[in-house]
Structure formats: C-alpha cells, structure tokens
Write a protein that holds these residues in place. Structure first.
Motif, PDB file in Angstrom:
ATOM      1  N   GLU A  29      38.160 -61.696  23.069  1.00 59.52           N
ATOM      2  CA  GLU A  29      36.748 -61.326  22.969  1.00 59.52           C
ATOM      3  C   GLU A  29      36.450 -60.061  23.749  1.00 59.52           C
ATOM      4  O   GLU A  29      35.675 -59.200  23.293  1.00 59.52           O
ATOM      5  CB  GLU A  29      35.857 -62.472  23.470  1.00 59.52           C
ATOM      6  N   GLU A  30      37.072 -59.909  24.907  1.00 63.22           N
ATOM      7  CA  GLU A  30      36.844 -58.708  25.711  1.00 63.22           C
ATOM      8  C   GLU A  30      37.426 -57.462  25.034  1.00 63.22           C
ATOM      9  O   GLU A  30      36.826 -56.383  25.079  1.00 63.22           O
ATOM     10  CB  GLU A  30      37.458 -58.895  27.097  1.00 63.22           C
ATOM     11  N   ILE A  31      38.588 -57.603  24.416  1.00 66.70           N
ATOM     12  CA  ILE A  31      39.179 -56.453  23.730  1.00 66.70           C
ATOM     13  C   ILE A  31      38.325 -56.038  22.538  1.00 66.70           C
ATOM     14  O   ILE A  31      38.033 -54.849  22.340  1.00 66.70           O
ATOM     15  CB  ILE A  31      40.612 -56.790  23.272  1.00 66.70           C
ATOM     16  N   ASN A  32      37.903 -56.994  21.735  1.00 68.13           N
ATOM     17  CA  ASN A  32      37.084 -56.662  20.575  1.00 68.13           C
ATOM     18  C   ASN A  32      35.720 -56.117  20.977  1.00 68.13           C
ATOM     19  O   ASN A  32      35.148 -55.279  20.264  1.00 68.13           O
ATOM     20  CB  ASN A  32      36.918 -57.889  19.681  1.00 68.13           C
ATOM     21  N   ALA A  33      35.190 -56.574  22.100  1.00 69.68           N
ATOM     22  CA  ALA A  33      33.915 -56.041  22.577  1.00 69.68           C
ATOM     23  C   ALA A  33      34.048 -54.565  22.954  1.00 69.68           C
ATOM     24  O   ALA A  33      33.120 -53.775  22.732  1.00 69.68           O
ATOM     25  CB  ALA A  33      33.418 -56.859  23.763  1.00 69.68           C
ATOM     26  N   SER A  34      35.198 -54.190  23.494  1.00 69.03           N
ATOM     27  CA  SER A  34      35.407 -52.780  23.852  1.00 69.03           C
ATOM     28  C   SER A  34      35.577 -51.889  22.619  1.00 69.03           C
ATOM     29  O   SER A  34      35.376 -50.676  22.693  1.00 69.03           O
ATOM     30  CB  SER A  34      36.639 -52.652  24.744  1.00 69.03           C
ATOM     31  N   LEU A  35      35.929 -52.490  21.478  1.00 60.96           N
ATOM     32  CA  LEU A  35      36.107 -51.714  20.246  1.00 60.96           C
ATOM     33  C   LEU A  35      34.816 -51.591  19.440  1.00 60.96           C
ATOM     34  O   LEU A  35      34.752 -50.784  18.515  1.00 60.96           O
ATOM     35  CB  LEU A  35      37.181 -52.357  19.364  1.00 60.96           C
ATOM     36  N   LEU A  36      33.797 -52.373  19.764  1.00 65.58           N
ATOM     37  CA  LEU A  36      32.551 -52.318  19.004  1.00 65.58           C
ATOM     38  C   LEU A  36      31.866 -50.964  19.128  1.00 65.58           C
ATOM     39  O   LEU A  36      31.208 -50.507  18.185  1.00 65.58           O
ATOM     40  CB  LEU A  36      31.602 -53.433  19.469  1.00 65.58           C
ATOM     41  N   GLN A  37      32.008 -50.320  20.264  1.00 62.22           N
ATOM     42  CA  GLN A  37      31.373 -49.021  20.457  1.00 62.22           C
ATOM     43  C   GLN A  37      31.986 -47.931  19.584  1.00 62.22           C
ATOM     44  O   GLN A  37      31.382 -46.872  19.392  1.00 62.22           O
ATOM     45  CB  GLN A  37      31.491 -48.600  21.922  1.00 62.22           C
ATOM     46  N   LEU A  38      33.170 -48.193  19.035  1.00 59.71           N
ATOM     47  CA  LEU A  38      33.825 -47.212  18.179  1.00 59.71           C
ATOM     48  C   LEU A  38      33.370 -47.309  16.733  1.00 59.71           C
ATOM     49  O   LEU A  38      33.660 -46.408  15.940  1.00 59.71           O
ATOM     50  CB  LEU A  38      35.347 -47.395  18.236  1.00 59.71           C
ATOM     51  N   SER A  39      32.691 -48.387  16.363  1.00 58.79           N
ATOM     52  CA  SER A  39      32.266 -48.610  14.982  1.00 58.79           C
ATOM     53  C   SER A  39      30.802 -48.245  14.816  1.00 58.79           C
ATOM     54  O   SER A  39      30.010 -48.304  15.757  1.00 58.79           O
ATOM     55  CB  SER A  39      32.482 -50.076  14.581  1.00 58.79           C
ATOM     56  N   GLU A  40      30.441 -47.889  13.594  1.00 55.50           N
ATOM     57  CA  GLU A  40      29.053 -47.635  13.272  1.00 55.50           C
ATOM     58  C   GLU A  40      28.309 -48.961  13.136  1.00 55.50           C
ATOM     59  O   GLU A  40      28.837 -49.908  12.548  1.00 55.50           O
ATOM     60  CB  GLU A  40      28.954 -46.840  11.965  1.00 55.50           C
ATOM     61  N   PRO A  41      27.084 -49.037  13.662  1.00 57.89           N
ATOM     62  CA  PRO A  41      26.375 -50.331  13.648  1.00 57.89           C
ATOM     63  C   PRO A  41      26.107 -50.871  12.255  1.00 57.89           C
ATOM     64  O   PRO A  41      26.063 -52.084  12.054  1.00 57.89           O
ATOM     65  CB  PRO A  41      25.068 -50.002  14.381  1.00 57.89           C
ATOM     66  N   ALA A  42      25.933 -49.984  11.264  1.00 57.73           N
ATOM     67  CA  ALA A  42      25.577 -50.439   9.922  1.00 57.73           C
ATOM     68  C   ALA A  42      26.773 -50.888   9.096  1.00 57.73           C
ATOM     69  O   ALA A  42      26.601 -51.393   7.990  1.00 57.73           O
ATOM     70  CB  ALA A  42      24.840 -49.332   9.177  1.00 57.73           C
ATOM     71  N   ILE A  43      27.979 -50.700   9.595  1.00 59.33           N
ATOM     72  CA  ILE A  43      29.191 -51.032   8.851  1.00 59.33           C
ATOM     73  C   ILE A  43      29.914 -52.168   9.566  1.00 59.33           C
ATOM     74  O   ILE A  43      29.863 -52.273  10.798  1.00 59.33           O
ATOM     75  CB  ILE A  43      30.112 -49.800   8.726  1.00 59.33           C
ATOM     76  N   GLU A  44      30.573 -53.002   8.783  1.00 56.20           N
ATOM     77  CA  GLU A  44      31.332 -54.108   9.368  1.00 56.20           C
ATOM     78  C   GLU A  44      32.404 -53.567  10.310  1.00 56.20           C
ATOM     79  O   GLU A  44      33.244 -52.764   9.907  1.00 56.20           O
ATOM     80  CB  GLU A  44      31.996 -54.932   8.274  1.00 56.20           C
ATOM     81  N   PRO A  45      32.419 -53.965  11.579  1.00 54.39           N
ATOM     82  CA  PRO A  45      33.362 -53.385  12.544  1.00 54.39           C
ATOM     83  C   PRO A  45      34.767 -53.935  12.389  1.00 54.39           C
ATOM     84  O   PRO A  45      34.964 -55.053  11.909  1.00 54.39           O
ATOM     85  CB  PRO A  45      32.757 -53.791  13.894  1.00 54.39           C
ATOM     86  N   PHE A  46      35.720 -53.123  12.798  1.00 54.99           N
ATOM     87  CA  PHE A  46      37.107 -53.567  12.835  1.00 54.99           C
ATOM     88  C   PHE A  46      37.324 -54.431  14.069  1.00 54.99           C
ATOM     89  O   PHE A  46      36.912 -54.077  15.171  1.00 54.99           O
ATOM     90  CB  PHE A  46      38.044 -52.362  12.871  1.00 54.99           C
ATOM     91  N   GLN A  47      37.979 -55.565  13.884  1.00 54.52           N
ATOM     92  CA  GLN A  47      38.248 -56.495  14.979  1.00 54.52           C
ATOM     93  C   GLN A  47      39.725 -56.892  14.951  1.00 54.52           C
ATOM     94  O   GLN A  47      40.301 -57.110  13.880  1.00 54.52           O
ATOM     95  CB  GLN A  47      37.373 -57.748  14.862  1.00 54.52           C
ATOM     96  N   ILE A  48      40.317 -56.985  16.137  1.00 58.25           N
ATOM     97  CA  ILE A  48      41.713 -57.421  16.249  1.00 58.25           C
ATOM     98  C   ILE A  48      41.783 -58.918  15.947  1.00 58.25           C
ATOM     99  O   ILE A  48      41.017 -59.715  16.503  1.00 58.25           O
ATOM    100  CB  ILE A  48      42.249 -57.121  17.651  1.00 58.25           C
ATOM    101  N   ASN A  49      42.688 -59.306  15.062  1.00 61.53           N
ATOM    102  CA  ASN A  49      42.790 -60.713  14.707  1.00 61.53           C
ATOM    103  C   ASN A  49      43.595 -61.489  15.756  1.00 61.53           C
ATOM    104  O   ASN A  49      44.255 -60.905  16.621  1.00 61.53           O
ATOM    105  CB  ASN A  49      43.403 -60.883  13.310  1.00 61.53           C
ATOM    106  N   VAL A  50      43.528 -62.787  15.657  1.00 62.76           N
ATOM    107  CA  VAL A  50      44.135 -63.660  16.659  1.00 62.76           C
ATOM    108  C   VAL A  50      45.654 -63.516  16.672  1.00 62.76           C
ATOM    109  O   VAL A  50      46.283 -63.534  17.738  1.00 62.76           O
ATOM    110  CB  VAL A  50      43.724 -65.128  16.404  1.00 62.76           C
ATOM    111  N   LEU A  51      46.267 -63.370  15.506  1.00 64.57           N
ATOM    112  CA  LEU A  51      47.725 -63.285  15.436  1.00 64.57           C
ATOM    113  C   LEU A  51      48.254 -62.050  16.156  1.00 64.57           C
ATOM    114  O   LEU A  51      49.213 -62.140  16.935  1.00 64.57           O
ATOM    115  CB  LEU A  51      48.182 -63.287  13.979  1.00 64.57           C
TER     116      LEU A  51
END
Length: 292
Positions: free
Chosen positions: A166-188
């Motif tokens: 959750e902490e890693i994906n939270a740090s990547l949210l700032q790299l995505s545009e708010p109106a577009i589905e953000p890229f998130q690292i999957n569990v695997l």
C-alpha cells in the motif's frame, strides 16, 4: 424416265431455295434474357465490393492496433530495463553502509531511489495508466520487482520495518493523472520483489558482522526469518506457474546462511572471551566459510 425429266427442274429450284435459306440463317442464336437480369448482377457486384471494402477496413484497423501494441510493448520493455539497472545502483549504494557513514549512505540511496521513481517509474506509469496494464505484465515485471526490492531494502535499513504494498502504490499515485485509472503494482510482483530482498539482506548481515554490528545482524536475521515463515504459508496457495516456488529454495539458503553466521559469531565470540580476548577480531571467526 419421263417423270424424272418432268420434275427435275422443280427439284433443282427447291434445292437452290433451301440453300438460300440456309445462307440467310444466323450463325448463332442466343436465348433472350429475362427482364431485370442486368440490374440483379450489378447489385450483386456492388454487395461483393462493399463486403470486400469492409473487410479491408477491418484488417487495416487490426494492423494499426497490433502495430501500436507492439510499439507500446517496446517502450515498456525499455522503461523496465532502465528501472532495473538504476534500482540495482540503489541497492549497491546501500551495501556501502558502515558503522561510520550510515546516515550519509542511506540519504544518498534514498535520493537515488527518488530519482528512479521520478525519471523511470513515471515513464512506465504514463505508458500503462488508463489501459489494461496486466496484459503487458511480462514486459515490465522484472523492472517492477527490482524497484520493489530496492525500496524495501532502503526502508528496512532506515527504520527496520517492512515497506508494504500500500505504501509503494501510494507513492506512485502522484505520477498518474487524476482522471485516468492509475498504474498499481500487483501483489505477485510485490511478493517476488520481497523474496529477492532476503539475498541482499544476507550480504548485508555478513558485512555488518564483519564490521562488528552484531545487533544489526541479529535484527536482519529475525526479519528474514519472519519473511520466510510468512511466505511458506502463502506459496502453497499460489499458482504453480509462478516463480515463487523456485525462489523459496534460494530464500531458505539465505536465511540459513544468516543464522549460521550469527550463531558462529555468538559461539566463537564466547570462546574468545573465555580465552581472555575482550574485543575479538570478528573477521577471523570463519565467516567466509559460512557464506561460501
């Protein structure tokens, strides 16, 4: 004989008349076409032409889709390679840590990790956001795993705690545009990166023992043991096609090497104290034999 002479001129005339009729007969006689036949064939040709045109348009669209997909895949592979190489540099920077320069080395490693996030992870996020990024997972997975490994390694050396997904994906949210589905690292990918951290922690523990930081080495030993214990409960539930089952053997070897190193130092350190050495040279306690 008289009869034949009487009718001979008539027969001759009849033969000439029949020959003239045959000469005037047309050479070929074509059947008449029914009304509407010409318009029906033209409409059939029109339908065939329209069908052929629609098929060509469909194939052009499919070709454009595949070309764009291949171009995107090449860009994603390039971004993944850049993430991998620069994340390895962050890990090498952390291994320069010692008793004297811990703060300086960790600060430089964290700055390098932030640069990897801003320059290379941002490029990958822009390529994958708003799309079905799981379709290109095999193209970017190696880079993401190495990035997760570097981030967890830095966080543990700084705080002694685990950096969760959750902490890693939270740090990547700032790299995505708010109106577009953000890229998130999957569990695997997170778990695969976490399993690779144990190898780096094993090398760090051996270095810390040689530098006299026995408490830090024991902390690393407990941390890697906890990771291995938790993953042994999770791996049997995972898909057989994942890489985790092959990595578990390597992880176990790393845990055993750290435990043997800590146990050897504790045992031989006690022997040195019994012999009257209050500050034994830890580099002479046989760590090279344990690591090899």
């Amino acid at each position: 004989m008289f009869v034949s002479r009487l009718f001979k001129p008539s027969i001759t005339k009849i033969g000439r008349f029949s020959q003239s009729l045959m000469a005037t007969k047309p050479k070929s006689c074509r059947p008449c076409q029914p009304a509407g036949t010409t318009s029906g064939s033209s409409s059939k040709k029109a339908r065939e032409m329209s069908t052929e045109s629609s098929m060509k348009d469909s194939f052009v669209q499919y070709a454009d889709y595949l070309n764009n997909r291949n171009d995107k895949r090449e860009r994603v592979v390039k971004a993944s390679r850049d993430i991998t190489s620069n994340s390895k540099k962050v890990i090498f920077q952390v291994h320069r840590i010692s008793r004297c320069n811990k703060e300086e080395v960790l600060k430089k490693a964290e700055e390098d990790l932030a640069a990897v996030t801003d320059q290379y992870m941002s490029r990958l996020v822009k390529e994958l956001q708003g799309t079905d990024f799981w379709k290109l997972r095999h193209a970017y997975s190696p880079g993401v795993q190495e990035y997760v490994e570097a981030a967890i390694f830095c966080k543990f050396c700084r705080t002694g705690a685990l950096l969760n997904i959750e902490e890693i994906n939270a740090s990547l949210l700032q790299l995505s545009e708010p109106a577009i589905e953000p890229f998130q690292i999957n569990v695997l990918d997170y778990i695969l990166g976490l399993s690779d951290v144990t190898g780096e922690l094993m090398r760090l523990a051996i270095g810390r023992i040689s530098d006299g930081e026995l408490e830090f080495a024991q902390q690393i030993c407990r941390f890697t043991r906890d990771i291995y214990r938790e993953l042994t409960l999770l791996v049997p539930l995972m898909d057989d096609g994942s890489d985790m089952k092959t990595k578990m053997d390597t992880m176990l070897q790393s845990v055993v090497k750290i435990e043997n190193a800590c146990f050897s130092v504790h045992l031989r350190g006690s022997e040195y104290k019994l012999l009257g050495y209050n500050d034994p040279d830890l580099s002479l306690l046989g760590l090279q034999d344990i690591v090899s």
